[in-house]
Design an enzyme around this catalytic site. Sequence first.
Site, short mmCIF file in Angstrom:
data_model
loop_
_atom_site.label_atom_id
_atom_site.label_comp_id
_atom_site.label_asym_id
_atom_site.label_seq_id
_atom_site.Cartn_x
_atom_site.Cartn_y
_atom_site.Cartn_z
NE ARG A 51 -5.77 -3.27 2.58
CZ ARG A 51 -6.43 -2.11 2.40
NH1 ARG A 51 -7.54 -1.88 3.06
NH2 ARG A 51 -5.99 -1.24 1.55
NE ARG A 63 -8.60 -0.48 -2.30
CZ ARG A 63 -7.27 -0.59 -2.36
NH1 ARG A 63 -6.56 0.30 -3.03
NH2 ARG A 63 -6.65 -1.59 -1.78
NE ARG A 88 -7.66 3.72 -0.18
CZ ARG A 88 -6.57 2.95 -0.31
NH1 ARG A 88 -5.42 3.48 -0.69
NH2 ARG A 88 -6.64 1.66 -0.03
NE ARG A 112 0.41 -5.73 -0.32
CZ ARG A 112 -0.23 -4.90 -1.16
NH1 ARG A 112 -0.05 -4.96 -2.44
NH2 ARG A 112 -1.05 -3.99 -0.68
CE LYS A 134 2.02 0.27 -1.83
NZ LYS A 134 1.27 0.37 -0.57
P1 AMP Z 1 -3.27 -2.65 -3.12
O1 AMP Z 1 -4.11 -2.04 -4.18
O2 AMP Z 1 -1.80 -2.67 -3.47
O3 AMP Z 1 -3.53 -2.10 -1.75
O4 AMP Z 1 -3.69 -4.21 -3.07
C1 AMP Z 1 -4.99 -4.60 -2.69
C2 AMP Z 1 -5.00 -6.06 -2.26
O5 AMP Z 1 -4.57 -6.88 -3.37
C3 AMP Z 1 -4.04 -6.42 -1.14
O6 AMP Z 1 -4.58 -6.13 0.15
C4 AMP Z 1 -3.88 -7.91 -1.38
O7 AMP Z 1 -5.03 -8.64 -0.96
C5 AMP Z 1 -3.84 -8.00 -2.90
N1 AMP Z 1 -2.45 -7.85 -3.40
C6 AMP Z 1 -1.97 -6.87 -4.21
N2 AMP Z 1 -0.67 -7.07 -4.46
C7 AMP Z 1 -0.32 -8.20 -3.79
C8 AMP Z 1 0.91 -8.92 -3.64
N3 AMP Z 1 2.04 -8.50 -4.21
N4 AMP Z 1 0.90 -10.03 -2.88
C9 AMP Z 1 -0.23 -10.48 -2.29
N5 AMP Z 1 -1.41 -9.84 -2.38
C10 AMP Z 1 -1.46 -8.71 -3.13
#
Ligand code: AMP
Length: 221
Positions: free
Chosen positions: A170, A159, A127, A90, A14
């Site tokens: 997740r 990460r 990753r 989400r 994404k």
């Molecule tokens: P990502 O980079 O999109 O994988 O996001 C990393 C982490 O940020 C996720 O695993 C959540 O802990 C938090 N996060 C990002 N976007 C959201 C969202 N829309 N709602 C809740 N937590 C979020």
Amino acid sequence: MPRLVLLGKQGAGKGTQAGRLADHFGVVHLSTGEIFRAQASLGTAFGLEAKRYMDSGDLVPDEIVVGVIDECLAPGGPLEDGFVLDGFPRTLYQAQELDRVLDGRPLDLAINLDVPREIVLDRLAGRRVCDNCQRVYHVNLPPSNDWICDTCGGPVVQRDDDTEEAIDRRLELYEQETVPIIEYYRAKGMLAEVDGVGEGDKVFDRLVNAVNEHASANDSV
Ligand code: AMP
């Protein structure tokens, strides 16, 4: 200018594809995960609170995330000029709140970037990400020079939330909380399903086609 949402499992690609789509359509790429990571590395109270949830693979509470989107999509900016949202919404609640924030300017399209679980598991476990420009690498396809980013020279690292336990959590939360959003957008006639397996350029072409096809069917963009 399109208003797009990119949905998909963690590791579906994404972030990379949302950035490319935003460049292609000349709109802003908004990633809630990136916003939280940037705030956490600045050490702000807000960022450090978000990091507690992120590192264990949990979702940051809805009210915090919706507050961020409220600010990013305040009248006058990307709300009118278009955006690609990556990592938001989400939860079903966030999707409904997004409709409120959009305030009568509906999304053009929500795209589900579909990649099977076995593939995302391998991608996430291997990753590595540039800490500076966020370019994504894999242990099997590292930068040419000792974990120094080929694009910007930043350090390429794992990460904090790409650990086995956090990855499991997740993906579990994705099934529970995020999959219902796919049906939410399908029911509104706003959903496109795109196969996210294969070479990045091919996936990107499929995404652009999905946006353009939906736009010509609806006479927009
Ligand atoms: P990502 O980079 O999109 O994988 O996001 C990393 C982490 O940020 C996720 O695993 C959540 O802990 C938090 N996060 C990002 N976007 C959201 C969202 N829309 N709602 C809740 N937590 C979020």
